[in-house]
Design a protein around this motif. Structure first.
Motif, PDB file in Angstrom:
ATOM      1  N   ILE A   1       1.659  -2.356  -0.341  1.00  0.00           N
ATOM      2  CA  ILE A   1       2.565  -1.836  -1.367  1.00  0.00           C
ATOM      3  C   ILE A   1       2.509  -0.313  -1.487  1.00  0.00           C
ATOM      4  O   ILE A   1       3.487   0.327  -1.852  1.00  0.00           O
ATOM      5  CB  ILE A   1       2.291  -2.530  -2.727  1.00  0.00           C
ATOM      6  CG1 ILE A   1       3.478  -2.334  -3.645  1.00  0.00           C
ATOM      7  CG2 ILE A   1       1.005  -2.033  -3.357  1.00  0.00           C
ATOM      8  CD1 ILE A   1       3.578  -3.347  -4.736  1.00  0.00           C
ATOM      9  N   THR A   2       1.368   0.266  -1.125  1.00  0.00           N
ATOM     10  CA  THR A   2       1.295   1.730  -1.176  1.00  0.00           C
ATOM     11  C   THR A   2       1.660   2.344   0.166  1.00  0.00           C
ATOM     12  O   THR A   2       1.488   3.544   0.361  1.00  0.00           O
ATOM     13  CB  THR A   2      -0.123   2.195  -1.558  1.00  0.00           C
ATOM     14  OG1 THR A   2      -1.043   1.600  -0.638  1.00  0.00           O
ATOM     15  CG2 THR A   2      -0.488   1.788  -2.972  1.00  0.00           C
ATOM     16  N   GLU A   3       2.157   1.547   1.064  1.00  0.00           N
ATOM     17  CA  GLU A   3       2.495   1.989   2.421  1.00  0.00           C
ATOM     18  C   GLU A   3       1.363   2.797   3.028  1.00  0.00           C
ATOM     19  O   GLU A   3       1.477   3.983   3.298  1.00  0.00           O
ATOM     20  CB  GLU A   3       3.801   2.793   2.404  1.00  0.00           C
ATOM     21  CG  GLU A   3       4.927   1.926   1.860  1.00  0.00           C
ATOM     22  CD  GLU A   3       6.280   2.621   1.919  1.00  0.00           C
ATOM     23  OE1 GLU A   3       6.383   3.669   2.568  1.00  0.00           O
ATOM     24  OE2 GLU A   3       7.221   2.080   1.331  1.00  0.00           O
ATOM     25  N   PRO A   4       0.249   2.122   3.277  1.00  0.00           N
ATOM     26  CA  PRO A   4      -0.950   2.805   3.761  1.00  0.00           C
ATOM     27  C   PRO A   4      -0.771   3.326   5.189  1.00  0.00           C
ATOM     28  O   PRO A   4       0.099   2.866   5.914  1.00  0.00           O
ATOM     29  CB  PRO A   4      -2.001   1.704   3.724  1.00  0.00           C
ATOM     30  CG  PRO A   4      -1.222   0.448   3.934  1.00  0.00           C
ATOM     31  CD  PRO A   4       0.067   0.662   3.206  1.00  0.00           C
ATOM     32  N   LYS A   5      -1.639   4.276   5.536  1.00  0.00           N
ATOM     33  CA  LYS A   5      -1.622   4.751   6.920  1.00  0.00           C
ATOM     34  C   LYS A   5      -2.524   3.891   7.790  1.00  0.00           C
ATOM     35  O   LYS A   5      -2.340   3.791   8.994  1.00  0.00           O
ATOM     36  CB  LYS A   5      -2.095   6.203   6.969  1.00  0.00           C
ATOM     37  CG  LYS A   5      -1.187   7.137   6.163  1.00  0.00           C
ATOM     38  CD  LYS A   5      -1.472   8.577   6.528  1.00  0.00           C
ATOM     39  CE  LYS A   5      -0.621   9.530   5.695  1.00  0.00           C
ATOM     40  NZ  LYS A   5      -1.048   9.581   4.266  1.00  0.00           N
ATOM     41  N   LEU A   6      -3.523   3.293   7.151  1.00  0.00           N
ATOM     42  CA  LEU A   6      -4.447   2.445   7.920  1.00  0.00           C
ATOM     43  C   LEU A   6      -4.673   1.133   7.168  1.00  0.00           C
ATOM     44  O   LEU A   6      -5.006   1.131   5.985  1.00  0.00           O
ATOM     45  CB  LEU A   6      -5.797   3.171   8.095  1.00  0.00           C
ATOM     46  CG  LEU A   6      -6.915   2.343   8.742  1.00  0.00           C
ATOM     47  CD1 LEU A   6      -6.573   1.980  10.180  1.00  0.00           C
ATOM     48  CD2 LEU A   6      -8.236   3.095   8.694  1.00  0.00           C
ATOM     49  N   LEU A   7      -4.466   0.049   7.874  1.00  0.00           N
ATOM     50  CA  LEU A   7      -4.711  -1.269   7.282  1.00  0.00           C
ATOM     51  C   LEU A   7      -5.907  -1.894   7.985  1.00  0.00           C
ATOM     52  O   LEU A   7      -5.943  -1.935   9.210  1.00  0.00           O
ATOM     53  CB  LEU A   7      -3.477  -2.164   7.461  1.00  0.00           C
ATOM     54  CG  LEU A   7      -3.643  -3.621   7.019  1.00  0.00           C
ATOM     55  CD1 LEU A   7      -3.712  -3.715   5.504  1.00  0.00           C
ATOM     56  CD2 LEU A   7      -2.499  -4.479   7.541  1.00  0.00           C
ATOM     57  N   ILE A   8      -6.862  -2.340   7.195  1.00  0.00           N
ATOM     58  CA  ILE A   8      -8.013  -3.046   7.783  1.00  0.00           C
ATOM     59  C   ILE A   8      -7.846  -4.528   7.482  1.00  0.00           C
ATOM     60  O   ILE A   8      -7.725  -4.918   6.319  1.00  0.00           O
ATOM     61  CB  ILE A   8      -9.337  -2.521   7.191  1.00  0.00           C
ATOM     62  CG1 ILE A   8      -9.473  -1.030   7.490  1.00  0.00           C
ATOM     63  CG2 ILE A   8     -10.515  -3.298   7.761  1.00  0.00           C
ATOM     64  CD1 ILE A   8     -10.711  -0.395   6.895  1.00  0.00           C
ATOM     65  N   ALA A   9      -7.786  -5.339   8.512  1.00  0.00           N
ATOM     66  CA  ALA A   9      -7.601  -6.778   8.305  1.00  0.00           C
ATOM     67  C   ALA A   9      -8.854  -7.493   8.792  1.00  0.00           C
ATOM     68  O   ALA A   9      -9.175  -7.487   9.973  1.00  0.00           O
ATOM     69  CB  ALA A   9      -6.381  -7.272   9.076  1.00  0.00           C
ATOM     70  N   ASP A  10      -9.597  -8.071   7.839  1.00  0.00           N
ATOM     71  CA  ASP A  10     -10.865  -8.714   8.181  1.00  0.00           C
ATOM     72  C   ASP A  10     -10.644 -10.226   8.296  1.00  0.00           C
ATOM     73  O   ASP A  10     -10.500 -10.904   7.295  1.00  0.00           O
ATOM     74  CB  ASP A  10     -11.892  -8.405   7.082  1.00  0.00           C
ATOM     75  CG  ASP A  10     -13.245  -9.008   7.389  1.00  0.00           C
ATOM     76  OD1 ASP A  10     -13.506  -9.313   8.572  1.00  0.00           O
ATOM     77  OD2 ASP A  10     -14.040  -9.178   6.447  1.00  0.00           O
ATOM     78  N   GLU A  11     -10.606 -10.723   9.489  1.00  0.00           N
ATOM     79  CA  GLU A  11     -10.382 -12.148   9.738  1.00  0.00           C
ATOM     80  C   GLU A  11      -9.215 -12.676   8.890  1.00  0.00           C
ATOM     81  O   GLU A  11      -9.382 -13.622   8.112  1.00  0.00           O
ATOM     82  CB  GLU A  11     -11.648 -12.957   9.403  1.00  0.00           C
ATOM     83  CG  GLU A  11     -12.891 -12.475  10.112  1.00  0.00           C
ATOM     84  CD  GLU A  11     -13.262 -13.353  11.287  1.00  0.00           C
ATOM     85  OE1 GLU A  11     -12.456 -14.223  11.659  1.00  0.00           O
ATOM     86  OE2 GLU A  11     -14.341 -13.151  11.853  1.00  0.00           O
ATOM     87  N   PRO A  12      -8.037 -12.093   9.030  1.00  0.00           N
ATOM     88  CA  PRO A  12      -6.961 -12.434   8.090  1.00  0.00           C
ATOM     89  C   PRO A  12      -6.471 -13.872   8.199  1.00  0.00           C
ATOM     90  O   PRO A  12      -5.809 -14.342   7.285  1.00  0.00           O
ATOM     91  CB  PRO A  12      -5.849 -11.447   8.458  1.00  0.00           C
ATOM     92  CG  PRO A  12      -6.127 -11.077   9.868  1.00  0.00           C
ATOM     93  CD  PRO A  12      -7.606 -11.102  10.021  1.00  0.00           C
TER      94      PRO A  12
END
Lengths: 302, 333, 308, 342
Positions: free
Chosen positions: D172-183
């Motif tokens: 929602i904040t349009e991040p520059k980096l997304l970390i996905a931990d075992e999504p």
């Protein structure tokens, strides 16, 4: 609710039925003549089989008639109604005191786990938990009433909601509330710690919304659910504690009535008081259930 | 050999057969705990497991595969239908006979960490079934114990330790030795490697294959992992919401899946290094509740091959679509 | 336990892989006991509790050698004397040595604590076990009984029972036991129910075990640590209740040197002889702190998952 | 060339437990370039999640302790920031998707509340505007009836739907980096396919970098450009997705890939790795894989901790193995017959 109440009446009646001693004899005293005793026995229905006696009493209780005191010959319900306000005042005051002390202290200890604040509040909690309330009551009287004359030694000042009344309520409320406050502080702390370890708290931290929002919005609202359960469990205990404290402070409540009735073997009064205590506890638990649905949205889906 | 919907258990070499097996769990609600509805975990399932084969039972979580496995070995009582073991109807046999049957049917669970009593040591864990199910004397039990730990690659100094002192893979070896101790002919393996790391999974799968060969074991292998199923199974049954969608020999099922659900399931498997997902079938939504399953074909709410009213009104039955391949779909009627 | 809630299949959560052969966890029951003891010793409050409890037991056992006077010996030459070297806790209205009375009082505390908790445990654990293991109507009936008992405030019920039975040691034991069992019943039922959910119970069924064997080898051992902890933490409550009932005159009767009874007797003289009521109160408090500390320590040691 | 977006360098993290100190991360180095998807793969306990939580500042301390190393985001050293300063970055520029959608949403707050929280904290935006944005984001994440969902509590949603909400919350904040931990680990196969599909689309739409962590090589391979393989607290190999499948270098990577059963190929018997992962309390010196290594070349494996480096003649492919160093006289696998065509 109803089956539990009926169960309660059965328990009380069995205790009374199984007790040694003859109520008619007790009413008339040691030297009464046998005929008079027999006459009174018949009048009191003591010769009826136990289930008839129980059903009679139950029918009366359902209509608010709890019988007549063997000692004073006054209606038991009238005696209880006189005492009820004093008991409720004391219970509510000590409950309020408990919550005011325990909730903030428990939450702060959990949030500041491993700091001196945490250690200090736990030491206090342990002291409160371990102090016998009747002993604390004596110490309070010794210090605040006898030595420093701040509060009255005993009794309940009337009319209610005046400064003198409040002064007379202070020591009994403190003596009743502290042990509960100690227990609730520790329990609040551990519920809060448990919540702080939940995954969704980590999610909240990960949003960068700041500690305050994490603790007050995310953790507190969840912690309230187990805490309400704990408060519910404290209610009968508050009344338990008050029984002894009422005696120490000559507080004219139901507890003192009960103690005197037990000591003088005034069975109808014992029976009636215990029943009223149970009704209060059950009603309080009902209120706790209502409080749940306010704090826990999941209830709706059950 | 063609597979008919209802099996004549005595005439085939079926070791275990299910005939319209149902398992419902009652839902009780209200203050009086009245029985208000049922979770239809298994709802009319028929299949057979042949002696010496590995039958894979695959499906998503909540489809009833575990319940079916436990019902088949009578750890749960079926709500309806019949179960045959070696030709004998075991649906409602006596407690005594059931205990005898336990010698022939054993089970391995998903999470060895929770399926082994933490308060017992390895030796007790492995010998316990022998003690309660056989009349073997102590020497015989001890001999078997040493044989078993050798078989599953444990060491003698492990015997006095508690299960929590072992890694997941070793715990699963203990569980296998325990199941194997009474010389069963059938082992129900309920997701035996899902809790394990891939490198450990490979070892356990190899061990299970070796033991199958050596003891001529029959496996009912329950898993949600299609790759594992493909690797270890001879035949595969696909389950959806309490019913079987398709049963076929493994190679046929993976090469020419028929049921739309099976096809979606297969295309959903992430593929390393594949020509990516142009032909991937993505199902909408999630599995409906088994408490109130859809009418007709239970898959119709998510089906990409929906062919009309018939799917909503009539429950398709398992019909033969080729060599030993059956499928429950109106598409093939 | 939120450290590295890392990988789906890593049930340790702290990223420690289990070492298999190289496992450093000690083996066997003895080692387990040693681990528990080590954990208790790391907790200062628990160590303090242990010391207090041991001291209490020693006092109770050797009371006649520790106490300088007979607990009921009256001395009209030394009425209500304040604490001195001769009478460290002073004397009461009959000239009895308060210190000796408090020392002998430890016997009542230990006796009542152990006997009452033992009876509560016997009743509560059996009923809880029945309720949790068999469920259904057995459970419904037993839990209804608990509900009934819980809706009467504990002291109120105990008071009614003790008073009606006429006061004294035996009625006190009966009254407190009849009130306290419910805690054990609730605890054990909950524990048993959660043990019954575990996969190892299914594994026991697959191994064809009898109910008796499942209960003795699976259910009870896995519920044991919480029962032990609860029992330890119930002892102080029982001591407080017994003292409270004796204080009200419904338990142990004077002149027997029970702490609650001594306190009650000293109550009227709180303004002129504070020591009579103060020292038995301190003794109760110290004892309660001791058991609480020990119980807390045991809980943390037996269940490391518990938040400390 | 610009700086990488995220640069983790020689990160050491310890956990202080009752049994001793667990050396969970032993010098992890990892970079995520702008507009790049990096996958981290490894078995349980290898430290992949610890790496993610260190970056987010979400390790619980105690027992965790970052001993040394650096984590630079866009040139800023995250490890030097206070919690308050970090709050300016996490939840805004860097966000995270968690493994278990059942426990990572707060059960007593509405979806709407939880969803708008990051916006209200990081943007100067009205509640109404935040709500509007949240509804749009839920729709972008494939949730129908978003308007109504805003006022629901998480308990009313299935696992797959919850994970979509978690994703919406992270984006929602349009991040520059997304970390996905075992999504997708906690989800079923068909739901997993939905979620991976969604993640792929959203990544293109928002042009963000992604660090995705999984134990499932196949899942990562569907989305990642580059891979990092972790073993026992170390990154042992980094390379492009393609290289990993076609020419893996580290013996662990090779063995790991072989031991996974696959739908495309069939083998009679699965190859396995001997032995078990070493304990990270008092771990072995030298290479942590040495005791299990099929290519063990002698004492240097036991004594010297290998560093990530590009072997001679190979580009954009780093491996931490003595097998590939100058001093080693062993033959690297690409020179051995038959290794390429596995």
């Amino acid at each position: 609710m109803i089956p539990v109440l009926i169960g309660v009446t059965l328990v009380i009646s069995s205790v009374v039925y199984l007790s040694p001693g003859n109520p008619a004899q007790i009413a008339l005293g040691q030297n009464a003549n046998p005929e008079a005793i027999e006459e009174l026995e018949a009048e009191m229905g003591l010769n009826d089989p136990p289930h008839v006696r129980y059903l009679d009493w139950l029918a009366g209780a359902a209509q608010g008639d709890l019988g007549t005191s063997v000692r004073s010959q006054r209606p038991v319900s009238e005696m209880i109604m006189e005492r009820l306000p004093a008991t409720l005042e004391l219970a509510i005051a000590s409950m309020a005191l408990t919550l005011i002390i325990a909730l903030p202290l428990g939450v702060i200890s959990a949030v500041k786990q491993y700091t001196w604040v945490d250690s200090l509040s736990m030491v206090f909690a342990i002291f409160w938990i371990s102090m016998p309330s009747f002993w604390l009551a004596l110490i309070l009287i010794l210090l605040f009433s006898v030595n420093w004359s701040i509060f009255p030694i005993s009794g309940r000042a009337t009319p209610v909601f005046t400064a003198t009344w409040l002064m007379s309520l202070a020591l009994p409320a403190i003596a009743t509330g502290t042990r509960r406050a100690g227990l609730l502080t520790r329990m609040t702390r551990s519920s809060m710690l448990e919540i702080l370890n939940e995954d969704y708290i980590r999610t909240a931290r990960g949003k960068g919304i700041g500690d305050r929002a994490v603790i007050y919005t995310h953790a507190m609202k969840n912690a309230m659910i187990p805490i309400i359960t704990l408060i519910g469990l404290q209610i009968p205990l508050i009344f338990s504690g008050a029984v002894i404290i009422e005696t120490v402070f000559a507080w004219p409540g139901m507890g003192r009535l009960l103690v005197n009735a037990v000591l003088s073997r005034d069975y109808p009064v014992v029976q009636g008081t215990v029943l009223v205590y149970a009704v209060i506890v059950i009603a309080a638990n009902l209120a706790v259930d209502v409080a749940y649905s306010y704090f826990d949205p999941r209830i709706k889906y059950d | 050999m063609s597979l008919q919907r209802t099996q004549d258990a005595e005439s085939t070499d079926a070791l275990l057969a299910a005939e319209e097996v149902q398992k419902y769990f009652p839902i009780r609600s209200g203050i009086l705990k009245r029985h208000t509805a049922d979770v239809k975990a298994v709802d009319g399932v028929s299949f057979e497991i042949r002696r010496g084969e590995t039958l894979g039972l695959v499906g998503e979580s909540g489809c009833g595969k575990s319940t079916l496995g436990k019902t088949m070995m009578r750890l749960l009582d079926p709500t309806g239908g019949r179960i045959y073991f070696d030709g004998e109807d075991i649906t409602d046999v006596s407690r005594k006979r059931l205990r005898q049957l336990r010698r022939d049917m054993q089970i391995i669970f998903q999470d060895p960490g929770s399926s082994l009593n933490p308060r017992m040591n390895v030796a007790d864990l492995i010998t316990e079934p022998m003690r309660s199910l056989t009349d073997w004397d102590k020497t015989k039990r001890q001999n078997r114990l040493y044989e078993l730990i050798e078989e599953v690659d444990l060491q003698e100094n492990h015997l006095t330790r508690a299960p929590h002192e072992f890694s997941g893979g070793q715990q699963q070896r203990i569980a296998i030795a325990r199941a194997l101790s009474v010389n069963p002919s059938l082992i129900v393996a309920d997701e035996p490697t899902s809790a394990l790391d891939v490198s450990v999974q490979a070892k356990i799968l190899n061990l299970m294959e070796d033991l199958q060969e050596k003891y001529n074991l029959t496996y009912l292998f329950i898993s949600h992992d299609l790759s594992v199923i493909k690797h270890i199974c001879d035949r595969v049954a696909v389950m959806y919401l309490g019913e079987l969608a398709e049963v076929a020999p493994a190679d046929r099922l993976f090469e020419t899946p028929k049921h739309p659900y099976t096809r979606a399931l297969l295309s959903g498997v992430p593929r390393a290094n594949a020509e990516r997902m142009d032909d991937r079938i993505i199902l909408d939504g999630s599995v409906p509740s088994p408490e109130d399953p859809p009418s007709g074909c239970r898959f119709h709410t998510r089906c990409q091959e929906y062919i009309g009213d018939v799917c909503e009104t009539s429950d398709p039955e398992l019909d033969a679509v080729g060599d030993g391949h059956v499928c429950a779909c109106h598409h093939y009627d | 336990m939120s450290v590295g809630h890392s990988d789906s299949d890593d049930d340790e959560g702290d990223g420690t892989p289990k070492g298999g052969q190289g496992s450093r966890v000690a083996t066997g029951q003895l080692a387990r006991a040693r681990t528990v003891l080590r954990r208790v010793m790391q907790n200062r409050f628990a160590v303090f509790g242990l010391v207090v409890v041991v001291a209490l037991l020693v006092t109770a056992a050797f009371a006649p050698w520790i106490a300088p006077y007979e607990p009921t010996e009256q001395n009209y030459d030394a009425l209500k004397e304040p604490p001195s070297l001769e009478h460290p806790f002073g004397t009461d209205t009959y000239g009895r040595d308060v210190f000796s009375r408090v020392v002998f009082g430890s016997r009542y505390a230990v006796f009542l604590g152990v006997v009452i908790v033992g009876i509560e445990m016997l009743i509560g654990v059996s009923l809880g076990l029945l309720a949790g293991y068999y469920g259904g109507w057995t459970e419904a009936g037993i839990m209804r009984l608990v509900d009934i008992s819980l809706s009467i405030p504990a002291i109120v019920l105990a008071l009614a029972i003790a008073g009606m039975l006429g006061g004294g040691l035996f009625p006190l034991i009966v009254a407190v036991s009849l009130v306290g069992w419910r805690g054990f019943a609730r605890l054990v039922r909950g524990d048993v129910k959660s043990v019954m959910e575990e996969e190892y119970i299914e594994s026991a069924n697959a191994a064809g075990l009898s109910d008796f064997r499942v209960i003795t080898r699976y259910v009870l051992p896995n519920a044991a640590s919480s029962i032990i902890v609860y029992a330890t933490l119930t002892i102080p409550t029982v001591i407080l209740w017994s003292a409270g009932l004796s204080f009200l005159g419904m338990g142990v009767q004077p002149p027997k040197p029970e702490w609650g009874a001594i306190l009650a007797a000293g109550r009227g003289d709180i303004d002129s002889a504070w020591w009579i009521a103060t020292f038995p109160g301190l003794a109760i408090m110290l004892t309660v702190i001791g058991f609480n500390g020990l119980g807390d320590g045991l809980r943390d040691a037996l269940d490391p998952r518990q938040v400390r | 060339m610009t700086d990488p977006l995220l640069e983790i360098d020689d990160l050491h993290v310890h956990f202080h437990t009752e049994e001793g100190t667990v050396e969970a991360l032993d010098g992890v180095s990892l970079t995520v370039e702008r507009d790049e998807v990096v996958g981290v793969i490894g078995e349980s306990g290898c430290g992949k999640s610890v790496t993610a939580f260190s970056t987010m500042g979400l390790l619980q301390s105690p027992p965790a302790e970052v001993v040394s190393g650096s984590i630079r985001y866009d040139g800023r050293e995250l490890l030097d920031l206070s919690d308050d300063e970090l709050d300016g970055i996490r939840g805004d520029d860097i966000t995270m998707i968690y493994q278990d959608p059942m426990s990572s949403l707060n059960p007593v707050l509405t979806i709407g509340h939880q969803l708008t929280e990051p916006l209200l904290a990081h943007r100067d935006i009205s509640k109404a505007a935040a709500r509007q944005k949240a509804i749009e984001m839920l729709e972008a994440c494939g949730l129908a009836d978003a308007e109504r969902l805003m006022d629901e509590y998480p308990d009313a949603l299935s696992g797959g739907m919850r994970q979509r909400v978690v994703i919406a919350m992270a984006l929602i904040t349009e991040p520059k980096l997304l970390i996905a931990d075992e999504p997708t680990t906690a989800l079923d196969v068909t739901i997993q396919a939905q979620i991976m599909d969604l993640l792929r689309d959203l990544r293109e739409e928002f042009e963000m970098s992604v660090l995705i962590i999984s134990h499932d090589l196949a899942v990562i391979s569907e989305i990642a450009d580059r891979m990092a393989v972790m073993y026992a607290g170390n990154v042992v190999e980094t390379c492009s997705m393609r290289e990993l499948f076609e020419a893996p270098l580290h013996p662990y990577t090779r063995k790991l890939a072989e031991s996974i059963p696959s739908l495309e190929t069939s083998v009679q018997r699965l190859p396995t790795i001997e032995g078990t992962v070493p304990e990270l309390i008092d771990p072995p010196t030298g290479c942590r894989f040495a005791s299990r290594c099929p290519d063990y070349i002698g004492s240097e494996c036991d004594e010297i901790d290998p560093q990530l480096a590009e072997p001679e003649g190979i580009r954009d492919h780093e491996v931490a193995c003595h097998y590939y160093t100058d001093e080693s006289d062993a033959e690297p696998p690409w020179q051995i017959q038959g290794v390429e065509d596995q």
